[in-house]
Design a protein around this motif. Structure first.
Motif: not given
Length: 489
Positions: A17-18, A23-24, A395-398, A402-407
């Protein structure tokens, strides 16, 4: 979540839950509101890294406009933010998206085993509050546990440690209420943690010395700039955030590309900036002149040159040498010098650990991550219905989470639409490239120590992780989900 005794049935099981896990969850709430999901978090609060680390000055080392979630504006004008502010921001995102109802705290994931017959992940968990064992059966497994060991930071065994009369502290386990007023402090290390600690401790300490084995590149940026302030004052919050985010992502991308394409010129530029910052101090620029080129290892960013201000103020200095041994009064260097100390801070880094240290298996057989490749940098080769989130290193971890969650949401929607239950990436004859580019091609020691445990790179798309936001934005959010290499059942 269906429950029977200590057994739970899940659609989607998220570990961690980081930033990545929240984000997920937020993406699932927005894009797949009918899907059931649960987050397993070992700690008693959300925030991950930002809940764990409590050392003086803890702050982001990425700008907050790209470090923040795409779906939640960062409203502060400051590029860099303190750890407490980041914790509050993550809490707000979770609260606004009603994520807390899905989190089960103090759950340590011991193992995750894909059962091909049941088409389910069988996840063994320990409730650390009660000691009870729990079993979760999930259709999809989403690992957002980060990339390092939360229990133990990396610290070499220094000869003579037990003879030192003062206190030794690792930043990952900073004691609450530690008083270093009037003490001589030696910070061992030269990375982001060390350059944060030095300026944060000089106000109370008698003296703070950063002891490094070799130099790092340190680059100063203003914590607030005029364009950011104008946009925030004149535009609606969401639009201002979008424009600031686009601008900072672009600037960071250009900076990285310049470092890789014209390393000698960028080295000269960075050292010129450092020389300006060192004016008025007695510190030699040799302490900031690495043997490697910019971005072969992480670049340390400092807001408003606070690290250099500490050096110019006379209560901080830098020593580049190797440690011979610890002695009762401090650290004996190989040069023969004794660095006297009352407090030694071992800012020596992290222990890299994949998938939260759990045993990852398929039909009872351990999955050797060191022999696997990433599909589109999110899914694991030959491992069904599983996503593993690794953020960017330069670059930013987030941005990546965010992109991974979208995919993943796109993948789940595709499977629902076509009545599919299993998605498994298969590489076929794609050659493996045995290099550390899966985490950005960095030559940092903390990555070299675990090179055999990290997923491999493929020679070609979609098995090659380019660590490029613009490339990943297209691949993960726009390209067809069912490209070559992803098999469905």
């Amino acid at each position: 979540m269906k429950r029977h005794m200590n057994h739970f049935e899940e659609d989607i099981l998220i570990v961690g839950a980081g930033l990545s896990g929240i984000s997920a969850a937020c993406h699932l709430q927005k894009e797949l509101p009918k899907r059931r999901f649960t987050i397993l978090e070992r700690r008693t609060n959300i925030g991950g890294t930002w809940d764990l680390f409590r050392y003086p000055g803890i702050r982001s080392d990425s700008d907050m406009f790209s470090f923040g979630f795409k779906f939640k504006p960062w409203r502060n004008a400051h590029f860099f933010s303190q750890g407490a502010d980041i914790r509050d921001y993550v809490q707000e995102a979770a609260t606004e998206n009603k994520v807390f109802d899905h989190i089960r705290f103090q759950r340590k994931v011991v193992s995750a085993d894909w059962n091909s017959r049941a088409k389910r992940w069988i996840v063994k968990v320990v409730n650390e509050a009660t000691g009870e064992e729990e079993t979760y059966r999930a259709k999809f497994f989403w690992c957002c546990a980060g990339y390092y060991n939360y229990d133990k930071g990396y610290k070499p065994d220094f000869p003579g440690e037990d003879t030192f009369k003062g206190q030794i502290v690792h930043p990952q386990h900073w004691p609450e209420g530690l008083d270093y007023t009037g003490k001589r402090v030696v910070v061992i290390g030269s990375g982001a943690t060390a350059v944060t600690l030095v300026p944060s401790m000089v106000d109370k300490a008698a003296r703070v010395t950063m002891l490094q084995r070799s130099p790092s590149y340190i680059f100063s940026l203003p914590s607030v700039d005029a364009i950011t302030q104008v946009l925030q004052k004149t535009l609606p919050a969401n639009l201002a955030y979008k424009l600031n985010r686009t601008r900072t992502i672009g600037l960071a991308h250009v900076m990285f590309k310049a470092c890789k394409s014209r390393p000698a010129a960028m080295r000269k530029f960075i050292l010129k900036m450092v020389a300006r910052q060192l004016k008025g101090s007695t510190v030699d620029i040799k302490h900031f002149s690495p043997s490697y080129m910019p971005w072969d290892q992480r670049l340390c960013l400092v807001p408003d040159g606070d690290f250099f201000k500490a050096l110019r103020g006379g209560k901080a200095d830098v020593v580049t040498d190797h440690i011979e041994r610890f002695e009762p009064e401090g650290i004996r260097l190989k040069s023969g010098e004794l660095l006297e100390a009352d407090l030694i801070v071992t800012a020596t880094g992290l222990n890299v650990q994949m998938v939260g240290g759990m045993n990852l298996m398929k039909d009872g057989v351990p999955v050797n991550l060191g022999q696997k490749m990433f599909y589109k940098s999110v899914l694991l080769q030959d491992v069904p219905n599983a996503a593993v989130v690794l953020g960017y290193t330069h670059a930013s971890w987030t941005l990546k989470s965010d992109l991974a969650a979208g995919f993943v949401c796109r993948l789940l929607k595709h499977m629902d639409k076509h009545g599919l239950t299993v998605a498994t990436p298969h590489a076929g004859e794609v050659p493996v490239v045995n290099e550390l580019t899966v985490l950005g091609g960095l030559s940092s020691n903390y990555l070299k120590r675990v090179a055999d445990q990290l997923p491999r790179q493929g020679a070609t798309h979609p098995w090659r992780n380019k660590q490029d936001y613009y490339h990943d934005q297209k691949v993960l959010l726009k390209d067809p989900v069912d490209e070559d290499g992803l098999m469905f059942a």
